[in-house]
Design a protein around this motif. Structure first.
Motif, PDB file in Angstrom:
ATOM      1  N   GLY A 199       5.108  -6.627  -5.427  1.00 55.14           N
ATOM      2  CA  GLY A 199       3.921  -5.807  -5.644  1.00 55.14           C
ATOM      3  C   GLY A 199       4.063  -4.781  -6.755  1.00 55.14           C
ATOM      4  N   SER A 376      -3.482  -0.649  -2.189  1.00 59.32           N
ATOM      5  CA  SER A 376      -3.407  -2.110  -2.374  1.00 59.32           C
ATOM      6  C   SER A 376      -4.805  -2.614  -2.669  1.00 59.32           C
ATOM      7  CB  SER A 376      -2.838  -2.789  -1.124  1.00 59.32           C
ATOM      8  OG  SER A 376      -1.532  -2.356  -0.843  1.00 59.32           O
ATOM      9  N   TYR A 443       0.489  -4.090   1.128  1.00 59.53           N
ATOM     10  CA  TYR A 443       1.894  -3.955   0.749  1.00 59.53           C
ATOM     11  C   TYR A 443       2.624  -2.919   1.596  1.00 59.53           C
ATOM     12  CZ  TYR A 443       0.793  -6.677  -3.437  1.00 59.53           C
ATOM     13  OH  TYR A 443       0.397  -7.666  -4.293  1.00 59.53           O
ATOM     14  N   MET A 453       4.777  -8.604   1.869  1.00 57.84           N
ATOM     15  CA  MET A 453       3.691  -9.495   1.473  1.00 57.84           C
ATOM     16  C   MET A 453       4.220 -10.850   1.023  1.00 57.84           C
ATOM     17  SD  MET A 453       0.339  -9.431   1.267  1.00 57.84           S
ATOM     18  CE  MET A 453      -0.169  -7.736   0.971  1.00 57.84           C
TER      19      MET A 453
END
Length: 626
Positions: A199, A376, A443, A453
């Protein structure tokens, strides 16, 4: 090679847009527009002979003189992989499931020719109260928001004109009339984070590469996707390859690159073929190559095939493989943004991350940032599998709960079983227990509960799943896939696997659980790359939430789920035994003794090999397995 202009692009768009729009309209009258027959041609449906279905439709439409009234189109994945081969007929929106070649004649004769939908072949959820339900209103699709999968199941992936008809390459034209800094700002402000696992902010990655001082820079795409049960990137490449080409060109312009590589595993032949077709089409139209859109921007794109090494999902190992060497990770720093492919500044994003880029450029950063959670943004594509009714590909907004995915989109646990856990992130992720089913999926929340994730595999488990056995499966995978470069991963994962094998085979002893936890933490903190740094996650998360299950294996030598074969015990209830000898005759180890018609039969536990032949043979339910 012709120079593409915005006028030519819009001319193509206007020419083909009408047919694409007809694939989104629901109407119950047969004479409204030209019928569109969409046949899924993704790997899952192809394996169920969807190409035979496609050819049969083409033959029958021609034979019945319907070529001016019906378009037969191959598309990418519609999402409901379990229902394949999938055929959707518009404008009625009739969703035909598990279509075989022999079903085609009836659909053509009744539906396409006479306007009568063949109701017995419809997906049950799309046909209620004697009427077709729009897909967007069914439980599977209702809560989905399609951004990365926007064109999946809608366009022919082998026809560049259809991609252009849905605003394809408009985003590339737009950014070529902006500065690279403006492009990077748009991506940064959108909050797009890498969809491949960690991420990392995409805009920041691009910014670092742009700032790197070097005349030569590279743009790479990770299409290696090695997680068991994951097929998100493959499906996007099969359904919408031009979106990845366009996004990589945008990224190249933003950082000052003129060359890119798409790294795809060779086990994805359909994806590779469609990428090759798409790249060739883009070159011929002047959308790849030199002076794109008449601007001073050149971009060359090459496919590199991977041989299925899981470690090549790690960015430096992937770049080493692209260079023609054995895929092994490199120590960082230096980071790829400064010294990556061929020691030049490089950005690497995965397929799903790139698939979001053209949409963000056209619709704006505020639009994308408005979807999801505070930290996110946007959506996430998941491959939903395991003990779930609706298996397939889904795209949901960040922040949706696991409960909504399992019970609304997934349709609940298979056979009305009880939800036990969900594995996210594949071998690098963790297990989410039933008590945390209301956890929002993003995340940060996943990291808080010991999962991650990952690329997007989501495996649902019920009470029949043994969490220790699940961990052993993932550890077998990680131990086999370790490149061997660093000791913690090469040796440590093998020791973890051996200990799990001991525990699941009845050799567990006191101190084993403490040993597992200590070794997991050492491997996480000392491994060279992401494979070793995350491989202990499934063990740590299951020990956190399913400690009693581990203790039962170690201290009681029992498997509560009845999965670990060597911990099972088969016994015959003398009250229910019919003294018929069926079980004894089927026992390959001669472990069952008794006298026919006189004494109940008994299993000698020292001889029993736990094969289960006896319980299969017994027709009276006299044998228990615990």
């Amino acid at each position: 090679m012709a120079v593409m202009t915005i006028e030519k692009l819009n001319e193509i768009k206007n020419k083909f847009a009408k047919n694409i729009e007809l694939r989104k309209v629901y109407h119950d009258k047969a004479n409204v527009g030209k019928r569109q027959v969409l046949v899924c041609a993704s790997t899952g449906c192809i394996s169920n002979k969807s190409m035979e279905v496609l050819k049969r439709f083409e033959q029958q439409v021609n034979q019945h003189g319907l070529t001016n009234k019906v378009d037969v189109v191959q598309t990418g994945c519609h999402g409901l992989c379990e229902m394949g081969p999938v055929v959707i007929v518009y404008p009625e929106g009739a969703f035909y499931a598990k279509v075989k070649s022999e079903d085609v004649d009836k659909i053509v004769e009744n539906h396409l020719k006479n306007g009568q939908i063949v109701t017995d072949k419809l997906w049950w959820a799309s046909y209620q109260n004697n009427q077709v339900i729009p897909l967007e209103e069914t439980g599977f699709y209702k809560k989905q928001i399609r951004i990365a999968l926007k064109n999946s199941g809608l366009i022919n992936p082998e026809n560049i004109n259809e991609y252009i008809a849905v605003d394809g390459y408009q985003a590339l034209y737009k950014v070529l009339n902006e500065s690279p800094d403006e492009v990077i700002k748009t991506i940064t402000d959108s909050g797009l984070r890498g969809r491949g696992g960690g991420g990392f902010p995409t805009g920041l990655k691009w910014s670092l590469a742009k700032k790197a001082i070097n005349k030569k820079k590279y743009v790479c795409c990770n299409g290696d996707e090695g997680d068991p049960g994951a097929f998100m990137d493959r499906s996007i490449l099969e359904a919408d390859p031009h979106s990845i080409i366009e996004a990589m060109a945008i990224a190249a312009y933003a950082i000052g690159s003129d060359e890119g590589y798409i790294y795809v595993r060779a086990e994805y032949p359909v994806a590779v073929k469609r990428l090759e077709i798409a790249i060739d089409q883009a070159k011929k139209m002047g959308l790849l190559g030199k002076n794109i859109f008449g601007k001073n921007f050149n971009f060359k794109l090459t496919i590199r095939l991977g041989s299925g090494a899981f470690v090549c999902g790690e960015e430096t190992a992937l770049m080493t493989s692209v260079e023609g060497n054995r895929g092994e990770p490199r120590p960082r720093p230096p980071y790829p943004a400064n010294e990556g492919l061929y020691k030049k500044p490089t950005i690497l994003n995965n397929v799903e991350t790139y698939a979001n880029v053209p949409r963000i450029i056209l619709k704006g950063s505020k639009w994308f940032a408005s979807i999801g959670t505070e930290k996110s943004h946007g959506t996430k594509v998941f491959a939903l599998g395991g003990k779930i009714r609706n298996t397939g590909l889904i795209e949901v907004p960040m922040g949706i709960t696991l409960k909504e995915i399992v019970y609304e989109i997934g349709g609940g646990v298979l056979n009305d079983g009880k939800f036990k856990a969900a594995q996210t992130g594949g071998p690098s992720g963790g297990c989410i227990p039933s008590e945390l089913v209301d956890t929002p999926i993003d995340y940060d929340n996943l990291l808080k509960i010991g999962s991650m994730m990952g690329s997007g595999g989501l495996i649902v488990m019920d009470e029949s799943s043994c969490m220790v056995d699940i961990c052993k499966f993932y550890m077998e995978f990680c131990a086999d896939e370790s490149c061997g470069k660093c000791v913690p991963c090469r040796i440590g994962n093998r020791r973890l696997l051996e200990k799990l094998q001991d525990i699941t085979e009845g050799r567990g002893k006191r101190g084993d659980l403490e040993y597992l936890e200590e070794l997991c933490n050492h491997i996480k903190s000392t491994s060279l790359c992401g494979l070793g740094q995350t491989s202990p996650n499934p063990i740590l998360s299951t020990m956190r939430y399913f400690k009693k299950e581990y203790e039962a294996h170690v201290y009681d030598h029992k498997c509560p789920a009845g999965v670990c074969q060597k911990l099972l015990q088969y016994t015959i209830d003398p009250a229910n035994c019919k003294k018929c000898s069926l079980c004894a005759r089927q026992c390959p180890a001669k472990a069952i003794t008794g006298t026919v018609g006189q004494t109940p039969f008994v299993i000698d536990q020292t001889k029993c090999i736990k094969c289960g032949a006896c319980i299969t043979a017994c027709k009276f339910g006299a044998i228990d397995r615990k």
